[in-house]
Design an enzyme around this catalytic site. Structure first.
Site, mmCIF file in Angstrom:
data_model
loop_
_atom_site.group_PDB
_atom_site.id
_atom_site.type_symbol
_atom_site.label_atom_id
_atom_site.label_comp_id
_atom_site.label_asym_id
_atom_site.label_seq_id
_atom_site.Cartn_x
_atom_site.Cartn_y
_atom_site.Cartn_z
ATOM 1 N N SER A 226 0.830 -1.189 0.000
ATOM 2 C CA SER A 226 0.000 0.000 0.000
ATOM 3 C C SER A 226 0.873 1.251 0.000
ATOM 4 O O SER A 226 2.100 1.181 -0.103
ATOM 5 C CB SER A 226 -0.923 -0.019 1.223
ATOM 6 O OG SER A 226 -1.872 1.016 1.139
ATOM 7 N N HIS A 227 0.237 2.416 0.101
ATOM 8 C CA HIS A 227 0.940 3.698 0.048
ATOM 9 C C HIS A 227 0.375 4.594 1.144
ATOM 10 O O HIS A 227 -0.835 4.683 1.332
ATOM 11 C CB HIS A 227 0.739 4.350 -1.331
ATOM 12 C CG HIS A 227 1.696 5.459 -1.613
ATOM 13 N ND1 HIS A 227 1.653 6.663 -0.967
ATOM 14 C CD2 HIS A 227 2.726 5.544 -2.502
ATOM 15 C CE1 HIS A 227 2.602 7.454 -1.422
ATOM 16 N NE2 HIS A 227 3.269 6.796 -2.362
#
Length: 404
Positions: A226-227
């Site tokens: 994810s970010h």
């Protein structure tokens, strides 16, 4: 047409990954690279493994297009040979332990005293000076010191990157330093002494994470796939696997929910209408996306995402990367020789429209020793003597050094 660095000679006392990557990039661009190796075993990377028909995978990756001279730098004769080769070169690059080049009489000050036009690049772990100057600096250790490990992995587990990032970063900056120094020399006639630190190179690559820390006071979290500041940006389930989706702006979100999922009403849902709102409601957003993706096969979802222009990718194992259709369609593989067999090698990323990169062979240890001893000024008797004493080693598969 000629390659950009044809006519440039580089002498490198190098081993492992970082410095060899730098000089391989220069060799690909046409430079003549003379690799100085230990008589006993040569570059350590030769024996990290023997998976490429008896040759180490790291070594095959990093050393094509070079000439190998195996010589004992602890001997007066060996040091004199290398010094004479350097005196004829344009560039000297080394990643010995701090201070070792100076003790061998191959420090930048000594070399450039008589040849100020020489470009000298010194690659070290932690740079010149400071409390860590003499510390050993392997890739994993530098990743830890640079904070890269702290942001890599999952919330539960920190990991190093799957490739030697600190080595690659510093190797690329070394190659860039050589090009910049040569460009200046061709304008001014003056060479350069350049220092590149693995720590500095890796921390430079920490860019956005460093600025987040500096200006919020908060350690960026480990996010897995994810970010921390974009959503949806993760791997999502399909009926038969997973798909990476990275929606980087609100237009992409509208394309995802409208064109791919056929639920356009979600585009204006106040929880998801902007990226900041989607990040704030990440769990709900990811759950909604996963509900939609799980209804499609990976192939179906991939086709829809591509058609809608939504950034996405399948998670490929390396066997699929080797046969990647994009590489095949663009003819990116070439055959090169190693001491035991021909192997495939990938063309470098820099592609000129009028000339192809020099995809040279991977040298055996000491493959070019005799030729380079002659080139250094020794006569036939002296060459035979230095080899007989074990100060230099010539591989049985001798081939004359290539001319360019």
């Amino acid at each position: 047409m000629i390659l950009p660095l044809e006519g440039v000679t580089v002498v490198a006392i190098e081993q492992a990954v970082a410095a060899p990557l730098a000089t391989r990039n220069l060799a690909d661009l046409g430079a003549r690279v003379i690799k100085v190796e230990r008589v006993e075993g040569g570059d350590f990377a030769r024996d990290y493994d023997h998976v490429v028909h008896g040759t180490g995978a790291h070594f095959v990756w990093l050393n094509r297009g070079k000439e190998s001279i195996a010589i004992d730098l602890k001997s007066d004769e060996g040091r004199a040979v290398v010094r004479r080769l350097v005196d004829k070169a344009d560039v000297f690059l080394q990643n010995l332990a701090p201070g070792a080049a100076e003790r061998l009489g191959l420090g930048a000050a000594a070399l450039r005293a008589s040849r100020p036009e020489l470009v000298v690049v010194n690659l070290s772990g932690y740079g010149t000076g400071g409390p860590m100057e003499q510390r050993k600096a392997y890739d994993m250790l530098v990743q830890a010191e640079a904070g890269l490990v702290s942001i890599t992995g999952t919330p539960e587990t920190a990991v190093k990157t799957g490739i030697p990032t600190a080595d690659i970063a510093s190797g690329m900056y070394c190659a860039q330093a050589v090009l910049a120094a040569l460009l200046r020399r061709w304008r001014t006639g003056v060479g350069a002494t350049v220092d590149v630190s693995m720590l500095d190179a890796t921390i430079e690559w920490m860019g956005h994470a460093m600025y987040t820390q500096m200006h919020t006071g908060a350690q960026p979290p480990r996010m897995g796939l994810s970010h921390s500041s974009i959503a949806p940006y993760d791997a999502f389930p399909t009926r038969d696997g997973q798909m990476l989706i990275g929606v980087q702006n609100d237009t992409g979100w509208r394309a995802l929910v409208g064109s791919v999922f056929s639920v356009p009403e979600l585009a204006d849902d106040p929880r998801f209408a902007t990226n900041m709102q989607r990040v704030q409601h990440r769990k709900e957003c990811d759950a909604l996306v996963a509900e939609q993706t799980s209804q499609l096969t990976t192939a179906e979802l991939d086709a829809r995402l591509a058609s809608a222009g939504v950034p996405a990718a399948q998670i490929k194992q390396l066997d699929r990367v080797v046969d990647h259709p994009q590489l095949q369609a663009r003819n990116r593989w070439r055959r090169i020789e190693t001491e035991h067999a021909q192997v495939d090698a990938l063309l470098p990323p820099i592609t000129f429209d009028d000339v192809e990169s020099a995809m040279g062979n991977v040298p055996a240890l000491g493959q070019h020793t005799t030729a380079l001893l002659h080139e250094s000024g020794l006569d036939a008797a002296a060459v035979d003597d230095i080899v007989a004493q074990g100060i230099a080693f010539q591989a049985e598969m001798f081939q004359p050094a290539p001319t360019r």
